[in-house]
Design a protein around this motif. Sequence first.
Motif, PDB file in Angstrom:
ATOM      1  N   GLU A 168       0.829  -1.205   0.000  1.00  0.00           N
ATOM      2  CA  GLU A 168       0.000   0.000   0.000  1.00  0.00           C
ATOM      3  C   GLU A 168       0.865   1.259   0.000  1.00  0.00           C
ATOM      4  OE1 GLU A 168      -0.559  -2.376   2.512  1.00  0.00           O
ATOM      5  OE2 GLU A 168      -2.209  -3.360   1.471  1.00  0.00           O
ATOM      6  N   ASP A 169       1.960   1.229   0.783  1.00  0.00           N
ATOM      7  CA  ASP A 169       2.881   2.370   0.812  1.00  0.00           C
ATOM      8  C   ASP A 169       3.503   2.592  -0.569  1.00  0.00           C
ATOM      9  OD1 ASP A 169       2.539   2.827   3.556  1.00  0.00           O
ATOM     10  OD2 ASP A 169       4.080   1.341   4.048  1.00  0.00           O
ATOM     11  N   LEU A 170       3.910   1.501  -1.202  1.00  0.00           N
ATOM     12  CA  LEU A 170       4.536   1.610  -2.509  1.00  0.00           C
ATOM     13  C   LEU A 170       3.537   2.108  -3.551  1.00  0.00           C
ATOM     14  CD1 LEU A 170       6.626  -1.684  -2.459  1.00  0.00           C
ATOM     15  CD2 LEU A 170       7.416   0.634  -1.995  1.00  0.00           C
ATOM     16  N   ALA A 171       2.303   1.624  -3.484  1.00  0.00           N
ATOM     17  CA  ALA A 171       1.265   2.053  -4.431  1.00  0.00           C
ATOM     18  C   ALA A 171       0.907   3.526  -4.212  1.00  0.00           C
ATOM     19  CB  ALA A 171       0.030   1.179  -4.281  1.00  0.00           C
ATOM     20  N   ARG A 172       0.902   3.965  -2.977  1.00  0.00           N
ATOM     21  CA  ARG A 172       0.567   5.349  -2.655  1.00  0.00           C
ATOM     22  C   ARG A 172       1.595   6.315  -3.249  1.00  0.00           C
ATOM     23  NH1 ARG A 172       1.237   5.447   2.753  1.00  0.00           N
ATOM     24  NH2 ARG A 172      -0.451   3.948   2.921  1.00  0.00           N
ATOM     25  N   ASN A 173       2.851   5.924  -3.257  1.00  0.00           N
ATOM     26  CA  ASN A 173       3.920   6.791  -3.755  1.00  0.00           C
ATOM     27  C   ASN A 173       4.136   6.666  -5.258  1.00  0.00           C
ATOM     28  OD1 ASN A 173       4.695   7.940  -1.262  1.00  0.00           O
ATOM     29  ND2 ASN A 173       5.699   6.029  -0.728  1.00  0.00           N
ATOM     30  N   ARG A 174       3.599   5.620  -5.874  1.00  0.00           N
ATOM     31  CA  ARG A 174       3.872   5.345  -7.287  1.00  0.00           C
ATOM     32  C   ARG A 174       3.451   6.499  -8.193  1.00  0.00           C
ATOM     33  NH1 ARG A 174       1.584   2.375 -11.821  1.00  0.00           N
ATOM     34  NH2 ARG A 174       3.304   1.370 -12.895  1.00  0.00           N
ATOM     35  N   ALA A 175       2.250   7.016  -8.012  1.00  0.00           N
ATOM     36  CA  ALA A 175       1.753   8.083  -8.879  1.00  0.00           C
ATOM     37  C   ALA A 175       2.603   9.345  -8.749  1.00  0.00           C
ATOM     38  CB  ALA A 175       0.295   8.392  -8.548  1.00  0.00           C
ATOM     39  N   LYS A 176       2.995   9.687  -7.540  1.00  0.00           N
ATOM     40  CA  LYS A 176       3.820  10.878  -7.299  1.00  0.00           C
ATOM     41  C   LYS A 176       5.183  10.727  -7.960  1.00  0.00           C
ATOM     42  CE  LYS A 176       5.072  14.737  -5.337  1.00  0.00           C
ATOM     43  NZ  LYS A 176       4.642  15.990  -5.890  1.00  0.00           N
ATOM     44  N   VAL A 177       5.792   9.554  -7.799  1.00  0.00           N
ATOM     45  CA  VAL A 177       7.122   9.314  -8.365  1.00  0.00           C
ATOM     46  C   VAL A 177       7.064   9.341  -9.896  1.00  0.00           C
ATOM     47  CG1 VAL A 177       8.978   7.619  -8.569  1.00  0.00           C
ATOM     48  CG2 VAL A 177       7.980   8.087  -6.348  1.00  0.00           C
TER      49      VAL A 177
END
Length: 105
Positions: free
Chosen positions: A30-39
């Motif tokens: 979930e943490d990785l998915a949350r940051n994916r769009a921003k990155v």
Amino acid sequence: MEKGGAMQVTANEGICTIRMAKGLVWATTEDLARNRAKVLSLYRQILRSLNSPELLLTHAARLAKKAEVRSIFLFGAEERSLHNIADLIDAANYSLSILKQGRLP
């Protein structure tokens, strides 16, 4: 486990856990998915900014800078530490602000 038992790395069901001598650092899916769009957004903005005519770069220099950005984000994509992901986002934001000023970071 490393020699001396200082660090142990395990991975189960989408959770990468790194146990260290002083604490626990982990990133869930979930943490990785949350940051994916921003990155991804930062990555695309930086690549677009490198095409700016304000940057006095040759075609070869632009391609080299784009390759450098790709390699940084490629290695960053494999990162599972929350602190390192936050550092990647901070560095990308800083680089983008410098590029928008017409300078190279």
